[in-house]
Design an enzyme around this catalytic site. Sequence first.
Site, PDB file in Angstrom:
ATOM      1  NE  ARG A 135      -1.550   2.602   2.611  1.00 31.37           N
ATOM      2  CZ  ARG A 135      -0.524   3.751   3.755  1.00 31.37           C
ATOM      3  NH1 ARG A 135      -0.205   4.507   2.477  1.00 31.37           N
ATOM      4  NH2 ARG A 135      -0.802   3.697   4.668  1.00 31.37           N
ATOM      5  CG  HIS A 167       9.238   6.784   6.092  1.00 31.09           C
ATOM      6  ND1 HIS A 167       9.182   7.560   5.305  1.00 31.09           N
ATOM      7  CD2 HIS A 167       8.602   6.666   6.783  1.00 31.09           C
ATOM      8  CE1 HIS A 167       8.320   7.449   4.779  1.00 31.09           C
ATOM      9  NE2 HIS A 167       7.958   6.994   5.664  1.00 31.09           N
ATOM     10  CB  CYS A 199       6.885  11.058   2.792  1.00 26.87           C
ATOM     11  SG  CYS A 199       6.159  12.727   2.909  1.00 26.87           S
ATOM     12  CG  ASN A 245       7.853   3.166   4.050  1.00 27.44           C
ATOM     13  OD1 ASN A 245       7.442   3.301   4.929  1.00 27.44           O
ATOM     14  ND2 ASN A 245       7.378   3.011   3.025  1.00 27.44           N
TER      15      ASN A 245
END
Lengths: 315, 315
Positions: B29, B224, B255, B264
Site C-alpha cells: 500500500r 523512515h 513520502c 520506508n
Amino acid sequence: MTTPETGLPMVVPATDLPARVRIHEVGARDGLQNEKTAVPTSVKAEFVHRLADAGLTTIEATSFVHPKWVPQLADAEDLFPRLADLRGVELPVLVPNRRGLDRALALGARRIAVFASATESFAKANLNRTVDESLAVFDPVVRQAKDAGAHVRGYVSMCFGDPWEGAVPLHQVARVCGALRDMGCDELSLGDTIGVATPGHVLELLSLLNEEGVPTNVIGVHFHDTYGQALANTYAALEHGVTTVDASAGGLGGCPYARSATGNLATEDLVWMLQGLGIETGVDLGRLTATSVWMAGQLGRPSPSRTVRALSHQE
Amino acid sequence: MTTPETGLPMVVPATDLPARVRIHEVGARDGLQNEKTAVPTSVKAEFVHRLADAGLTTIEATSFVHPKWVPQLADAEDLFPRLADLRGVELPVLVPNRRGLDRALALGARRIAVFASATESFAKANLNRTVDESLAVFDPVVRQAKDAGAHVRGYVSMCFGDPWEGAVPLHQVARVCGALRDMGCDELSLGDTIGVATPGHVLELLSLLNEEGVPTNVIGVHFHDTYGQALANTYAALEHGVTTVDASAGGLGGCPYARSATGNLATEDLVWMLQGLGIETGVDLGRLTATSVWMAGQLGRPSPSRTVRALSHQE
C-alpha cells in the site's frame, strides 16, 4: 527539547548516554584505500583540510603500507607533510610493520594505528599471516611507537562475523584485544568488517571485554552499514558508555570481502543521530555534507550516505 | 549465542527486549501508492501472496481512496478479492472516509486504517482539511468500522517533524493520538514521515503517550530511513517495549514531501536486526529478500534496502 534550524533534527537527549562523542574519521584512509584508482594527493589534502574545517578532530590520514599492497595510498610521504598546518587535529596513520612505523615517525606522526584480525581467515587474506604471527609483528611496532611517545590504536577486524568462518567466538576477539592492550595499545577499535552485527551481539562483546579488564573508555566501535545495522549498533554501544565511534565521511569505503558495496557507517548519518540526541561532536553537519558532496564529485559517483543524499537533495 | 547459517546474523539476544515483534508490512500500500505508474493488479496480488509466503502476517493490502487522488491503487476492488485465499494473514486496508469504508466492508475487509496528521500543514497538503476537520471525518468512520467488528488502526503522520513547520510539539501529537483512541482506534502508528527523528525523541513521545493513558501495546512505530535513522529509532522503541513495527519490503515507497527518495524502513533490514536479537517475527529472510528482488525487477530499479543488496549481491 529545543527547536531546530531547518535541516537539523530536533534535539531530544536520551538518559544515560555520553555527553560527548569523539568521532574517529576514517574516510581519507579506510575510504580512499578502497577506491579502484588512486585519488590525487592534492585532492586528499583538500579532503582532510575540509574534514578538519567541518569540526572533525581525529582524522585518520593515510597508511604507511608498502605501495605494492595499497597503491591508492602510495603517496603517504607526500600527503602527510601537507597536513602539517592543521592545529588541534589528531592525524593517526596506519602502519603495518616497523618499516612503516619508521617512515611515519620520521614525518612526525604522533598517532599510530595497527590493523589486527580476530579471525585466522582474514589474517591470512589481509595480512598473509596467522593471527599470532601478525600479533608478533605488531608487538615491537607498538612498543617502539609508545617509546617514541606516540598514541597507538589497535584495530581488530572481523569481530562480529567473518566471510569465510561465519560466526566469530567472542573469546577469540577478546584474546586479540587483550594481546593488543598488553603490547601497550592505548585504544582499540572493534570492527564489524562485513557489517553483520546486531545490538545484542555488540553489547555482549563489550561486556565480555569489560569483564576481561578492558575498560569501555579505551574502546572505539567501527560498524559497517552492509545490512543497515551500523547506527542501531552504535546506539547500543553509546548506551553501554562507548564514546569513540569510527565513521567515514559520505560513507566512503567498505570491505572488499563484504557482500555489498555499502561499507562504512557514514559520518553524516552518525552526526544526525548524535546531534538529535544532544551529544556533542563539534561537527558542523552542513560543512561536512558539503565536503562529502564535493568528494563524491571527485570520485564521480553519489555518496551512499542517507543524510548526505537528503541534505543535498540527491535522488 | 547460537551459530548462524550462512547469510544470517549471529543470534545474541539483548536484555529487556520483547520476545516477539509483529511486523506491519506496508509495501503493497504505502510503497506502491508512491510509484509514478500503477503496478498491474496481478503483480500486486502476487506481491502480497509472496509476502505472506515469506511469513508476514499483517500485510496492508491497498487503499479505498478515490482513484482521482491515488490512481496507483484504483484497482482496490479488483485486488482485494484476489487475496481471499490467504489464511492466517491480516490484510488491513486504508480508508479515507465513509464511502471508502463502505467499499472495504462490502468486500469483507476486517482491518481498517485511517490516516491522520499531527500537523496542520500536512493535513492541509495531504487531506485538504484542518487537523480537526479530518478528525471529524474519521470519527464516524472509526465508529462504524468498530460497529462492523473491524479492527481499526490510526496512522498519525508527521509525529517527529514536518517539512513546512519544522519541529512538531509532542503535545500536538499526543492530542491527535488521544482523539483517535477516543473514537475507538485499536492501534496507533506513529509516523516519522520525513525521517528526521532520533532515539531520544522517540522515547520522549512514547513516554508522553504512556503518561496520557495510551499504553505501549497499542502503539506501532513507523520510521523512515531518509537520514538513516529508522533502525536506531526502532531499537530504542523496542527497548521501550513497542512490539509493532511498520516496514516496507525492499524499502519500497517514501513520502513525496521528504527531502530524499529514500523512504520506508526496509523490512529486510528490520528482520536482520530482530533475527540477530533473537526476537521472533515468523519471517523467512531469504524468501522475503527474493520477493523484494523480484519486485525490484517489476519496478525496473534496485531495492534501496541494504540487506536486500547484500544478500542478493547487488552493487
